[in-house]
Design an enzyme around this catalytic site. Structure first.
Site, PDB file in Angstrom:
ATOM      1  N   TYR A 181       2.730  -2.280  -5.640  1.00 35.47           N
ATOM      2  CA  TYR A 181       1.927  -2.031  -4.448  1.00 35.47           C
ATOM      3  C   TYR A 181       0.846  -0.983  -4.681  1.00 35.47           C
ATOM      4  O   TYR A 181      -0.261  -1.092  -4.134  1.00 35.47           O
ATOM      5  CB  TYR A 181       2.822  -1.664  -3.257  1.00 35.47           C
ATOM      6  CG  TYR A 181       3.478  -0.314  -3.334  1.00 35.47           C
ATOM      7  CD1 TYR A 181       2.882   0.794  -2.752  1.00 35.47           C
ATOM      8  CD2 TYR A 181       4.703  -0.140  -3.968  1.00 35.47           C
ATOM      9  CE1 TYR A 181       3.481   2.051  -2.814  1.00 35.47           C
ATOM     10  CE2 TYR A 181       5.303   1.094  -4.039  1.00 35.47           C
ATOM     11  CZ  TYR A 181       4.687   2.188  -3.460  1.00 35.47           C
ATOM     12  OH  TYR A 181       5.277   3.420  -3.533  1.00 35.47           O
ATOM     13  N   ILE A 182       1.119   0.023  -5.515  1.00 33.66           N
ATOM     14  CA  ILE A 182       0.101   1.052  -5.756  1.00 33.66           C
ATOM     15  C   ILE A 182      -1.098   0.452  -6.472  1.00 33.66           C
ATOM     16  O   ILE A 182      -2.257   0.697  -6.107  1.00 33.66           O
ATOM     17  CB  ILE A 182       0.697   2.223  -6.559  1.00 33.66           C
ATOM     18  CG1 ILE A 182       1.792   2.924  -5.748  1.00 33.66           C
ATOM     19  CG2 ILE A 182      -0.393   3.221  -6.934  1.00 33.66           C
ATOM     20  CD1 ILE A 182       2.520   4.020  -6.506  1.00 33.66           C
ATOM     21  N   ARG A 189       1.337  -7.427 -16.610  1.00 36.72           N
ATOM     22  CA  ARG A 189       2.057  -8.150 -17.655  1.00 36.72           C
ATOM     23  C   ARG A 189       2.937  -9.273 -17.113  1.00 36.72           C
ATOM     24  O   ARG A 189       3.327 -10.179 -17.857  1.00 36.72           O
ATOM     25  CB  ARG A 189       2.928  -7.176 -18.450  1.00 36.72           C
ATOM     26  CG  ARG A 189       3.980  -6.462 -17.625  1.00 36.72           C
ATOM     27  CD  ARG A 189       4.736  -5.424 -18.450  1.00 36.72           C
ATOM     28  NE  ARG A 189       5.662  -4.645 -17.642  1.00 36.72           N
ATOM     29  CZ  ARG A 189       6.906  -5.017 -17.349  1.00 36.72           C
ATOM     30  NH1 ARG A 189       7.356  -6.174 -17.790  1.00 36.72           N
ATOM     31  NH2 ARG A 189       7.688  -4.243 -16.607  1.00 36.72           N
ATOM     32  N   THR A 245       4.449  14.234  -2.123  1.00 38.97           N
ATOM     33  CA  THR A 245       3.645  13.087  -2.568  1.00 38.97           C
ATOM     34  C   THR A 245       2.961  12.387  -1.402  1.00 38.97           C
ATOM     35  O   THR A 245       1.768  12.095  -1.446  1.00 38.97           O
ATOM     36  CB  THR A 245       4.529  12.096  -3.341  1.00 38.97           C
ATOM     37  OG1 THR A 245       4.986  12.714  -4.535  1.00 38.97           O
ATOM     38  CG2 THR A 245       3.745  10.840  -3.700  1.00 38.97           C
ATOM     39  N   SER A 281       8.406  15.292   2.360  1.00 38.76           N
ATOM     40  CA  SER A 281       8.849  14.904   3.709  1.00 38.76           C
ATOM     41  C   SER A 281      10.348  15.055   3.886  1.00 38.76           C
ATOM     42  O   SER A 281      10.822  15.550   4.910  1.00 38.76           O
ATOM     43  CB  SER A 281       8.430  13.464   3.992  1.00 38.76           C
ATOM     44  OG  SER A 281       7.021  13.336   3.971  1.00 38.76           O
ATOM     45  N   THR A 292       8.817   7.055   2.247  1.00 34.29           N
ATOM     46  CA  THR A 292       8.821   8.327   2.964  1.00 34.29           C
ATOM     47  C   THR A 292       9.735   8.326   4.192  1.00 34.29           C
ATOM     48  O   THR A 292      10.541   9.252   4.361  1.00 34.29           O
ATOM     49  CB  THR A 292       7.385   8.704   3.368  1.00 34.29           C
ATOM     50  OG1 THR A 292       6.618   8.911   2.180  1.00 34.29           O
ATOM     51  CG2 THR A 292       7.363   9.966   4.214  1.00 34.29           C
ATOM     52  N   HIS A 306      -1.605 -14.457  23.965  1.00 24.61           N
ATOM     53  CA  HIS A 306      -2.704 -15.289  23.483  1.00 24.61           C
ATOM     54  C   HIS A 306      -4.052 -14.726  23.928  1.00 24.61           C
ATOM     55  O   HIS A 306      -4.163 -14.219  25.039  1.00 24.61           O
ATOM     56  CB  HIS A 306      -2.537 -16.720  24.033  1.00 24.61           C
ATOM     57  CG  HIS A 306      -3.590 -17.664  23.579  1.00 24.61           C
ATOM     58  ND1 HIS A 306      -3.609 -18.179  22.298  1.00 24.61           N
ATOM     59  CD2 HIS A 306      -4.661 -18.179  24.231  1.00 24.61           C
ATOM     60  CE1 HIS A 306      -4.654 -18.984  22.171  1.00 24.61           C
ATOM     61  NE2 HIS A 306      -5.301 -18.997  23.338  1.00 24.61           N
ATOM     62  N   GLY A 323       4.240   2.136 -12.316  1.00 24.96           N
ATOM     63  CA  GLY A 323       5.531   2.580 -11.819  1.00 24.96           C
ATOM     64  C   GLY A 323       5.627   4.094 -11.694  1.00 24.96           C
ATOM     65  O   GLY A 323       4.785   4.833 -12.203  1.00 24.96           O
ATOM     66  N   ALA A 373      10.970  25.727  -9.208  1.00 33.13           N
ATOM     67  CA  ALA A 373      12.383  26.108  -9.186  1.00 33.13           C
ATOM     68  C   ALA A 373      13.156  25.360 -10.259  1.00 33.13           C
ATOM     69  O   ALA A 373      12.957  24.160 -10.473  1.00 33.13           O
ATOM     70  CB  ALA A 373      12.983  25.817  -7.811  1.00 33.13           C
TER      71      ALA A 373
END
Length: 464
Positions: free
Chosen positions: A184-185, A205, A43, A16, A317, A443, A268, A115
């Protein structure tokens, strides 16, 4: 551009951030090339945010079906994993194609291959279709190679485990899975597999999941995901992994053993800098293996910049995209800019999801000299009134006691990511608690609680 170089700008990595920088620069009249060793989109589009969100949505239907029964619906449903994978892959291919097409429309030369820097102005690309590597020269180079999953080296049996990248392409849905990690993953994939009917264990852990988030959020979410059937094992990690005829056996440091069909490590991610030739171009790394950059994203090489996860500043991102825009403004429009990393909203697509912007209570207590005021509520969403569910929403406001500015908003519950995007505007603008309170509630909604919280929490009532 002088005739000295093939391009004004050569971008390494078509995620991105890299794509945005390449397009803006090419649209500005410069000659630009971008190299990508895998698929255009990086990714987020190919093996991260986008396919993961599709998996989250697919897995959440089981919970919605259960809720529907409380409203009088009779639901008979089954899940077809191969059909889902096919639909997901078709959509990812479409999105990748759009990214590639937009590069072409902007006049960017897309080079398919890996590259490597040969010096500060020279890039060697090994093309996907084979043949001899080709060399390109550029006046300026931008590195946007992102990150990759980290796996613990030396753990016996680690070769039998997978990462989040392989989880997107499992040939069949496992009956049992163990996920190692508490970020979070890990939490998101635990919710995904549990929602799809997989017997799911999450092992971490640390003392609680989501390190770095507000303590009330961490404690609340840990309890809520257990209500969704996820077994959470804290303060423990793998000693070894053993492959048997019936599955994979996790031998844990606390003496426990647990057999599953799949073991996924989400412990990680690290900057993707391996064998990029950075040292030959004079690009330094920090002690965490990330590319060292200044405030304007320039590396230690005079003509090379880096943005996104490869710099390990704020690995999101939208942040990489904003860094790309700042790079273009700085380098090609003589308008030096840097991204402001304060009050950036983020979401965890756990089940239930989390939305956060600003400071945790602990962070605020360290940075607000006059102390903080905390407003917190937990309640059952109206949607679950007919189901007998004991699931609860958490909403928390952290306020600077002196200025009365709302410096942190934390939500755990349905649609938290959608709510936090709008709350982020108020936090970024520095609005006060009184201004939040002056906003009339909508509401009945969950979000109305954000503008009707009136009672402060005493310090002993909050986990922060």
């Amino acid at each position: 551009m002088t005739d000295t170089y093939d391009y004004d700008l050569f971008v390494i990595g078509a995620g991105s951030g890299g794509v945005r920088a390449a397009r803006l620069t090419a649209l500005g009249g410069k000659r630009v090339a971008i190299a990508e060793e895998f698929r255009v989109g990086g990714t987020c589009v190919i093996r991260g945010c986008v396919p993961k969100k599709f998996m989250v949505m697919a897995s959440d239907f089981a919970h919605q079906f259960h809720t529907a029964e409380g409203y009088g619906w009779t639901v008979e449903a089954s899940f077809d994993w191969p059909k889902f994978l096919e639909a997901k892959d078709v959509e990812i291919a479409r999105l990748s194609g759009i990214y590639a097409a937009n590069l072409g429309k902007a006049g960017v030369d897309l080079v398919h291959g890996r590259a490597v820097l040969k010096d500060a102005h020279t890039v060697e690309v090994t093309h996907r279709d084979g043949g001899e590597p080709r060399t390109y020269t550029a006046e300026k180079i931008l590195i946007a190679t992102g990150g990759r999953p980290w796996m613990p080296e030396g753990l016996p049996g680690i070769e039998h485990a997978i990462t989040s990248e392989e989880a997107f392409h499992l040939p069949e849905l496992p009956r049992r899975i163990m996920i190692a990690g508490g970020g979070y993953i890990a939490v998101e994939f635990a919710g995904i597999f549990a929602g799809l009917g997989v017997e799911t264990t999450l092992i971490y852990r640390g003392p609680n999941i989501l390190r770095g988030f507000d303590d009330d959020v961490r404690a609340h979410l840990a309890g809520e995901i257990e209500k969704r059937g996820i077994k959470v094992v804290l303060g423990c990690q793998h000693r070894s992994i053993e492959k048997t005829e019936t599955g994979l056996v996790s031998h844990l440091e606390n003496g426990m053993t647990l057999e599953t069909d799949v073991i996924m490590f989400a412990t990680g991610r690290v900057p993707y800098v391996k064998d990029l030739g950075l040292e030959t171009a004079g690009v330094d790394l920090n002690d965490k293996g990330a590319i060292v950059v200044d405030q304007l994203s320039k590396t230690t090489a005079e003509n090379i910049w880096a943005i996104g996860d490869v710099t390990d500043r704020m690995n999101l991102t939208p942040v990489a995209i904003r860094e790309a825009v700042a790079f273009h403004e700085t380098v090609y429009k003589d308008n030096p800019q840097h991204f402001d990393y304060e009050a950036v909203a983020t979401a965890v697509f756990s089940q239930p999801p989390v939305g956060v912007v600003g400071l945790s209570e602990s962070e605020a207590r360290h940075s607000c000299s006059a102390g903080v005021d905390v407003y917190l509520t937990r309640f059952r969403p109206m949607k679950y009134a007919f189901t007998g569910s004991d699931e609860r929403v958490l909403m928390k406001l952290v306020v600077d006691a002196a200025s009365q500015k709302v410096v942190g908003v934390h939500i755990v519950g349905p649609e938290a990511p959608e709510m936090i995007q709008l709350a982020a505007i108020a936090v970024k603008a520095g609005l006060t608690k009184a201004q939040w309170d002056a906003t009339c509630a909508v509401h009945p909604t969950m979000a109305e609680e954000l503008v009707t919280l009136k009672e402060k929490q005493s310090p002993t009532m909050s986990a922060g």
